[in-house]
Design a protein around this motif. Structure first.
Motif, mmCIF file in Angstrom:
data_model
loop_
_atom_site.group_PDB
_atom_site.id
_atom_site.type_symbol
_atom_site.label_atom_id
_atom_site.label_comp_id
_atom_site.label_asym_id
_atom_site.label_seq_id
_atom_site.Cartn_x
_atom_site.Cartn_y
_atom_site.Cartn_z
ATOM 1 N N LEU A 67 0.831 -1.199 0.000
ATOM 2 C CA LEU A 67 0.000 0.000 0.000
ATOM 3 C C LEU A 67 0.869 1.253 0.000
ATOM 4 O O LEU A 67 0.636 2.192 -0.769
ATOM 5 N N ILE A 71 1.735 4.199 -3.247
ATOM 6 C CA ILE A 71 1.636 5.654 -3.111
ATOM 7 C C ILE A 71 2.999 6.309 -3.309
ATOM 8 O O ILE A 71 3.137 7.305 -4.032
ATOM 9 N N CYS A 83 -9.252 9.349 -2.495
ATOM 10 C CA CYS A 83 -9.209 8.172 -1.615
ATOM 11 C C CYS A 83 -10.623 7.741 -1.288
ATOM 12 O O CYS A 83 -11.333 8.416 -0.525
ATOM 13 N N PHE A 93 -5.185 4.809 3.289
ATOM 14 C CA PHE A 93 -4.559 5.275 2.048
ATOM 15 C C PHE A 93 -4.333 6.792 2.095
ATOM 16 O O PHE A 93 -3.314 7.304 1.610
ATOM 17 N N THR A 133 -7.539 5.648 -4.912
ATOM 18 C CA THR A 133 -7.290 4.444 -4.123
ATOM 19 C C THR A 133 -8.604 3.885 -3.602
ATOM 20 O O THR A 133 -9.566 4.635 -3.367
ATOM 21 N N SER A 161 -5.761 3.796 -11.088
ATOM 22 C CA SER A 161 -6.416 3.117 -9.967
ATOM 23 C C SER A 161 -5.426 2.283 -9.156
ATOM 24 O O SER A 161 -4.588 1.576 -9.707
ATOM 25 N N ILE A 162 -5.548 2.396 -7.835
ATOM 26 C CA ILE A 162 -4.748 1.604 -6.897
ATOM 27 C C ILE A 162 -5.733 0.861 -6.002
ATOM 28 O O ILE A 162 -6.545 1.495 -5.324
ATOM 29 N N ASP A 164 -6.375 -2.099 -3.009
ATOM 30 C CA ASP A 164 -5.976 -3.049 -1.974
ATOM 31 C C ASP A 164 -6.890 -4.266 -2.089
ATOM 32 O O ASP A 164 -8.054 -4.215 -1.694
#
Length: 355
Positions: A67, A71, A83, A93, A133, A161-162, A164
């Motif tokens: 994570l 970033i 976020c 995030f 995120t 796009s990120i 988890d």
């Protein structure tokens, strides 16, 4: 503590015998011996079958490393990051974004509810963002967010796009082909020991990563792009952990992804059916539940029941996190523990304690 203690926690999960045995094997020096680099390449190919993506990295560090690294590698000072959050890790995030001098714009929803699509669309239309995120499975509440409509909105606005997916990857379908950076970890649905982060990186993400110099080493993804091919790693890799992950992925692929997903759904359905029989409500009630973890409301008694289950039945569960610690009990039915017999044993014990 007996040898047959059952750890039905939402990660780290039970580690199968085959994985533990593989970790005890002699390993080559990960810095200088060519066979280790060949092994690493083979392992990332196997993970590519799970991801549906060939560009997969494995970092030496627990899932939170992924994570932060995402970033650190994507966010320059002053970058605006949207976020999206309806839980603890979604909020986290934003902390990372601010740590690396980005501007975190939090679009949050109550923990009991799904992500707010209307609010997300409004934010995207009102301003430009460099990245966004989100969390697929919020483990503290057992909520599985629906990523597809969110990814549609981000694609419309050309936002990186990120995601988890630490508590979902390998346990339920994840739209990895649409995600720029998709993060996973060894200790959740893969049922390997904690210590490794896995992630896929899109071409769009690589372009941004390579456009500026990251202020760090351990959290920089850029050196990993060609590390295995060049037979050089930024730091000494965790060879025994990688051997364990390799054995865990072999087990997953031998069973087949669809069979694994079905096993998780069956275990989750049984857990919730038994909980309903006991008069326990899921937390949150009515939200989209994850097939990897179930959170149950037990106001004021979660820690007490957790302790009694361990002492009287040799079963380990997790309580909620933060403000939910006293009121929520979590059953992890993920990875090796997503089996109906293990869920039955757990819920039998819970029934005995409650009575």
């Amino acid at each position: 503590m007996s040898d047959d203690r059952l750890r039905m926690t939402p990660g780290p999960t039970e580690v199968p015998v085959a994985v533990r045995e593989r970790m005890s094997e002699p390993t080559p020096n990960p810095d200088v011996e060519p066979e280790f680099f060949e092994f690493y390449r083979d392992l990332t190919d196997k993970l590519g079958a799970v991801y549906g993506d060939d560009d997969v990295l494995i970092l030496g560090g627990e899932g939170i490393l992924g994570l932060e690294a995402a970033i650190a590698s994507l966010v320059e000072p002053g970058d605006r990051v949207l976020c999206l959050s309806n839980g603890l890790y979604g909020d986290g995030f934003a902390d990372f974004v601010e740590m690396y001098d980005g501007e975190a714009v939090v679009c949050d929803a109550p923990w009991q509810e799904p992500l707010d699509l209307d609010a997300i669309e409004s934010q995207l239309e009102d301003g430009s963002f460099d990245a966004a995120t989100m969390v697929h499975c919020e483990t503290p509440t057992g909520v599985l967010n629906d990523l597809e409509p969110v990814l549609d909105l981000l694609d419309e606005h050309d936002v990186v796009s990120i995601v988890d997916a630490v508590s979902s990857l390998g346990g339920t379908p994840v739209p990895t082909d649409r995600i720029d950076i998709c993060l996973g970890a060894s200790q959740k649905c893969f049922s390997a020991p904690p210590g490794l982060t896995v992630c896929s990186v899109s071409d769009r993400a690589w372009s941004k990563i390579e456009s500026f110099e990251t202020a760090g080493l351990y959290t920089d993804l850029e050196p990993w792009r060609d590390a295995a091919e060049e037979e050089w790693f930024p730091y000494t890799h965790l060879s025994s952990n990688l051997y364990g992950l390799d054995a865990a992925i072999d087990l997953l692929l031998e069973e087949g992804l669809e069979a694994v997903f079905e096993r998780h759904e069956e275990a989750a359905a049984l857990c919730r059916e038994r909980a309903d029989d006991l008069g326990l409500s899921p937390y949150p009630d009515g939200a989209r539940p994850s097939p990897t973890v179930t959170a149950l409301e037990i106001p004021g008694r979660a820690i007490e029941i957790q302790e009694r289950l361990a002492e009287e039945h040799d079963i380990v569960l997790a309580t909620g996190l933060g403000d939910l610690e006293e009121d929520v009990l979590r059953v992890g039915h993920m990875g090796h523990n997503a089996r109906v017999d293990r869920v039955e044993r757990t819920m039998d014990a819970l029934e005995a304690v409650l009575e």
